[in-house]
Design a protein around this motif. Structure first.
Motif, PDB file in Angstrom:
ATOM      1  N   VAL A 163      62.731  43.935  33.081  1.00 28.74           N
ATOM      2  CA  VAL A 163      62.118  45.164  33.594  1.00 28.74           C
ATOM      3  C   VAL A 163      61.005  45.640  32.667  1.00 28.74           C
ATOM      4  CG1 VAL A 163      62.530  47.611  34.095  1.00 28.74           C
ATOM      5  CG2 VAL A 163      64.184  45.892  34.832  1.00 28.74           C
ATOM      6  N   THR A 164      61.264  45.608  31.359  1.00 28.55           N
ATOM      7  CA  THR A 164      60.271  46.080  30.391  1.00 28.55           C
ATOM      8  C   THR A 164      59.049  45.170  30.376  1.00 28.55           C
ATOM      9  OG1 THR A 164      62.107  46.895  29.022  1.00 28.55           O
ATOM     10  CG2 THR A 164      59.935  46.809  28.003  1.00 28.55           C
ATOM     11  N   THR A 165      59.245  43.861  30.492  1.00 26.98           N
ATOM     12  CA  THR A 165      58.112  42.926  30.501  1.00 26.98           C
ATOM     13  C   THR A 165      57.212  43.169  31.700  1.00 26.98           C
ATOM     14  OG1 THR A 165      59.478  41.242  29.403  1.00 26.98           O
ATOM     15  CG2 THR A 165      57.448  40.492  30.438  1.00 26.98           C
ATOM     16  N   ILE A 166      57.828  43.417  32.852  1.00 27.28           N
ATOM     17  CA  ILE A 166      57.042  43.701  34.057  1.00 27.28           C
ATOM     18  C   ILE A 166      56.281  45.015  33.896  1.00 27.28           C
ATOM     19  CG2 ILE A 166      57.225  44.272  36.516  1.00 27.28           C
ATOM     20  CD1 ILE A 166      59.526  42.232  36.648  1.00 27.28           C
ATOM     21  N   THR A 167      56.933  46.006  33.299  1.00 28.13           N
ATOM     22  CA  THR A 167      56.249  47.266  33.006  1.00 28.13           C
ATOM     23  C   THR A 167      55.088  47.035  32.046  1.00 28.13           C
ATOM     24  OG1 THR A 167      58.327  48.482  33.291  1.00 28.13           O
ATOM     25  CG2 THR A 167      56.553  49.610  32.102  1.00 28.13           C
ATOM     26  N   MET A 168      55.310  46.155  31.067  1.00 29.57           N
ATOM     27  CA  MET A 168      54.276  45.827  30.088  1.00 29.57           C
ATOM     28  C   MET A 168      53.042  45.230  30.762  1.00 29.57           C
ATOM     29  SD  MET A 168      53.582  45.789  26.805  1.00 29.57           S
ATOM     30  CE  MET A 168      55.123  45.771  25.898  1.00 29.57           C
ATOM     31  N   ILE A 169      53.245  44.401  31.748  1.00 32.23           N
ATOM     32  CA  ILE A 169      52.116  43.800  32.460  1.00 32.23           C
ATOM     33  C   ILE A 169      51.279  44.893  33.122  1.00 32.23           C
ATOM     34  CG2 ILE A 169      51.457  42.300  34.387  1.00 32.23           C
ATOM     35  CD1 ILE A 169      53.939  40.612  33.694  1.00 32.23           C
ATOM     36  N   GLY A 170      51.966  45.902  33.681  1.00 36.40           N
ATOM     37  CA  GLY A 170      51.248  47.041  34.248  1.00 36.40           C
ATOM     38  C   GLY A 170      50.455  47.792  33.194  1.00 36.40           C
ATOM     39  N   PHE A 171      51.040  47.932  32.007  1.00 39.78           N
ATOM     40  CA  PHE A 171      50.330  48.592  30.905  1.00 39.78           C
ATOM     41  C   PHE A 171      49.082  47.805  30.495  1.00 39.78           C
ATOM     42  CE2 PHE A 171      54.337  50.870  29.097  1.00 39.78           C
ATOM     43  CZ  PHE A 171      54.231  51.818  30.100  1.00 39.78           C
ATOM     44  N   THR A 172      49.195  46.467  30.455  1.00 35.00           N
ATOM     45  CA  THR A 172      48.034  45.664  30.059  1.00 35.00           C
ATOM     46  C   THR A 172      46.895  45.822  31.060  1.00 35.00           C
ATOM     47  OG1 THR A 172      48.755  43.638  31.218  1.00 35.00           O
ATOM     48  CG2 THR A 172      49.517  43.946  28.959  1.00 35.00           C
ATOM     49  N   ALA A 173      47.251  45.988  32.340  1.00 37.16           N
ATOM     50  CA  ALA A 173      46.219  46.190  33.359  1.00 37.16           C
ATOM     51  C   ALA A 173      45.517  47.528  33.139  1.00 37.16           C
ATOM     52  CB  ALA A 173      46.841  46.138  34.750  1.00 37.16           C
ATOM     53  N   MET A 174      46.296  48.574  32.775  1.00 42.50           N
ATOM     54  CA  MET A 174      45.691  49.883  32.486  1.00 42.50           C
ATOM     55  C   MET A 174      44.834  49.814  31.225  1.00 42.50           C
ATOM     56  SD  MET A 174      48.487  52.797  33.441  1.00 42.50           S
ATOM     57  CE  MET A 174      49.928  52.005  32.725  1.00 42.50           C
ATOM     58  N   ALA A 175      45.319  49.066  30.239  1.00 41.06           N
ATOM     59  CA  ALA A 175      44.566  48.924  28.990  1.00 41.06           C
ATOM     60  C   ALA A 175      43.216  48.265  29.243  1.00 41.06           C
ATOM     61  CB  ALA A 175      45.369  48.109  27.980  1.00 41.06           C
ATOM     62  N   ALA A 203      42.528  39.001  40.812  1.00 42.20           N
ATOM     63  CA  ALA A 203      43.214  39.520  39.629  1.00 42.20           C
ATOM     64  C   ALA A 203      44.570  40.096  40.013  1.00 42.20           C
ATOM     65  CB  ALA A 203      42.361  40.580  38.941  1.00 42.20           C
ATOM     66  N   THR A 204      44.606  40.797  41.130  1.00 47.18           N
ATOM     67  CA  THR A 204      45.865  41.366  41.621  1.00 47.18           C
ATOM     68  C   THR A 204      46.854  40.273  41.971  1.00 47.18           C
ATOM     69  OG1 THR A 204      44.667  43.267  42.532  1.00 47.18           O
ATOM     70  CG2 THR A 204      46.894  42.879  43.358  1.00 47.18           C
ATOM     71  N   ILE A 205      46.376  39.235  42.640  1.00 40.64           N
ATOM     72  CA  ILE A 205      47.247  38.121  43.028  1.00 40.64           C
ATOM     73  C   ILE A 205      47.821  37.438  41.791  1.00 40.64           C
ATOM     74  CG2 ILE A 205      47.280  35.821  44.075  1.00 40.64           C
ATOM     75  CD1 ILE A 205      45.191  36.890  46.094  1.00 40.64           C
ATOM     76  N   LEU A 206      46.992  37.216  40.783  1.00 38.67           N
ATOM     77  CA  LEU A 206      47.459  36.562  39.553  1.00 38.67           C
ATOM     78  C   LEU A 206      48.495  37.420  38.832  1.00 38.67           C
ATOM     79  CD1 LEU A 206      44.117  35.069  38.173  1.00 38.67           C
ATOM     80  CD2 LEU A 206      46.068  33.811  39.098  1.00 38.67           C
ATOM     81  N   ILE A 207      48.278  38.741  38.792  1.00 39.01           N
ATOM     82  CA  ILE A 207      49.256  39.638  38.176  1.00 39.01           C
ATOM     83  C   ILE A 207      50.579  39.578  38.934  1.00 39.01           C
ATOM     84  CG2 ILE A 207      49.832  42.080  37.789  1.00 39.01           C
ATOM     85  CD1 ILE A 207      46.862  42.513  37.100  1.00 39.01           C
ATOM     86  N   LEU A 208      50.509  39.560  40.264  1.00 38.69           N
ATOM     87  CA  LEU A 208      51.725  39.469  41.071  1.00 38.69           C
ATOM     88  C   LEU A 208      52.466  38.159  40.823  1.00 38.69           C
ATOM     89  CD1 LEU A 208      50.489  40.937  44.475  1.00 38.69           C
ATOM     90  CD2 LEU A 208      52.111  41.980  42.894  1.00 38.69           C
ATOM     91  N   VAL A 209      51.720  37.069  40.698  1.00 40.03           N
ATOM     92  CA  VAL A 209      52.342  35.764  40.430  1.00 40.03           C
ATOM     93  C   VAL A 209      53.074  35.797  39.086  1.00 40.03           C
ATOM     94  CG1 VAL A 209      51.862  33.342  39.877  1.00 40.03           C
ATOM     95  CG2 VAL A 209      50.749  34.413  41.848  1.00 40.03           C
ATOM     96  N   ILE A 210      52.432  36.366  38.073  1.00 39.48           N
ATOM     97  CA  ILE A 210      53.061  36.474  36.754  1.00 39.48           C
ATOM     98  C   ILE A 210      54.337  37.310  36.843  1.00 39.48           C
ATOM     99  CG2 ILE A 210      52.794  37.381  34.408  1.00 39.48           C
ATOM    100  CD1 ILE A 210      49.778  36.765  34.677  1.00 39.48           C
TER     101      ILE A 210
END
Length: 228
Positions: A163-175, A203-210
């Motif tokens: 859960v935290t890793t997925i949240t982190m990916i969202g943070f990297t997108a905001m960063a 970019a959205t598709i790649l983030i979703l895949v990750i």
């Protein structure tokens, strides 16, 4: 939906593959380097919250309130604001406010308290009878932690990491909106600012895949470790 929609969002003919490979590597770098520190700090904070919270000593209660206050403070500050607040410190440490490495301190400080709460919850779910039996058999506090507490709560800890890793990916997108690099920067600068919607879509598709890959790996690990 007409052809105009697909031409606007899914025309990947002008996509620069090299840019996306670099951005994906930067996103993964920020995510996994930050998570390395988040797991360590989160486990330590979670242990402190767990032990101080269940102790009846007044000193432990005070320590719990202090740790809880620090955890809640950093957890409550919106990530993008925290990153801006840390700019002067980051610049003094690494010499720049831009790039993936500059985003890591803010990523860690935002996510570690969040994971610490998940760790605390996971530890509280461990049967107290098991902990009491271990203490009665003469196990030291350290032995109880690494031989009983962590193994018994491991599925929940892994789920928390997921859960935290997925949240982190969202943070990297905001960063990425403030120059941290990665897919977020590519989507914002080349996509939004450049009015290139296929870049945003890819970019959205790649983030979703990750995210889907990480979620799948996390679910598999929990399934293998869960003894229930």
């Amino acid at each position: 939906m007409d052809k105009g929609f697909f031409a606007t969002y899914f025309d990947f003919s002008n996509i620069k593959t090299e840019s996306f490979l670099t951005a994906t590597k930067e996103t993964l770098y920020m995510t996994f380097v930050s998570m390395f520190f988040v797991i360590i700090i989160g486990l330590l904070l979670g242990l402190m919250l767990f032990y101080f919270g269940k102790s009846k000593k007044s000193s432990s209660k005070l320590a719990y309130e202090v740790v809880s206050l620090i955890s809640n403070t950093f957890r409550s500050i919106p990530f993008i604001i925290l990153m801006i607040l840390l700019f002067p410190i980051v610049k003094s440490l690494i010499g720049t406010m831009l790039g993936p490495s500059a985003a890591i301190p803010a990523l860690v400080l935002s996510a570690a308290p969040f994971y610490a709460r998940l760790v605390d919850i996971a530890f509280r779910e461990v049967d107290s009878g098991v902990l009491e039996a271990s203490t009665a058999m003469g196990a030291t506090q350290f032995q109880i932690i690494y031989k009983v507490l962590i193994p018994e709560s491991l599925p929940a800890l892994i789920s928390g990491v997921t859960v935290t890793t997925i949240t982190m990916i969202g943070f990297t997108a905001m960063a990425g909106a403030v120059g941290a690099g990665g897919l977020g920067t590519l989507a914002y600068q080349a996509g939004f600012m450049g009015n290139d919607y296929p870049v945003i879509m890819l970019a959205t598709i790649l983030i979703l895949v990750i995210v889907f890959i990480i979620q799948g790996i996390g679910d598999l690990c929990v399934k293998l470790l869960d003894k229930r």
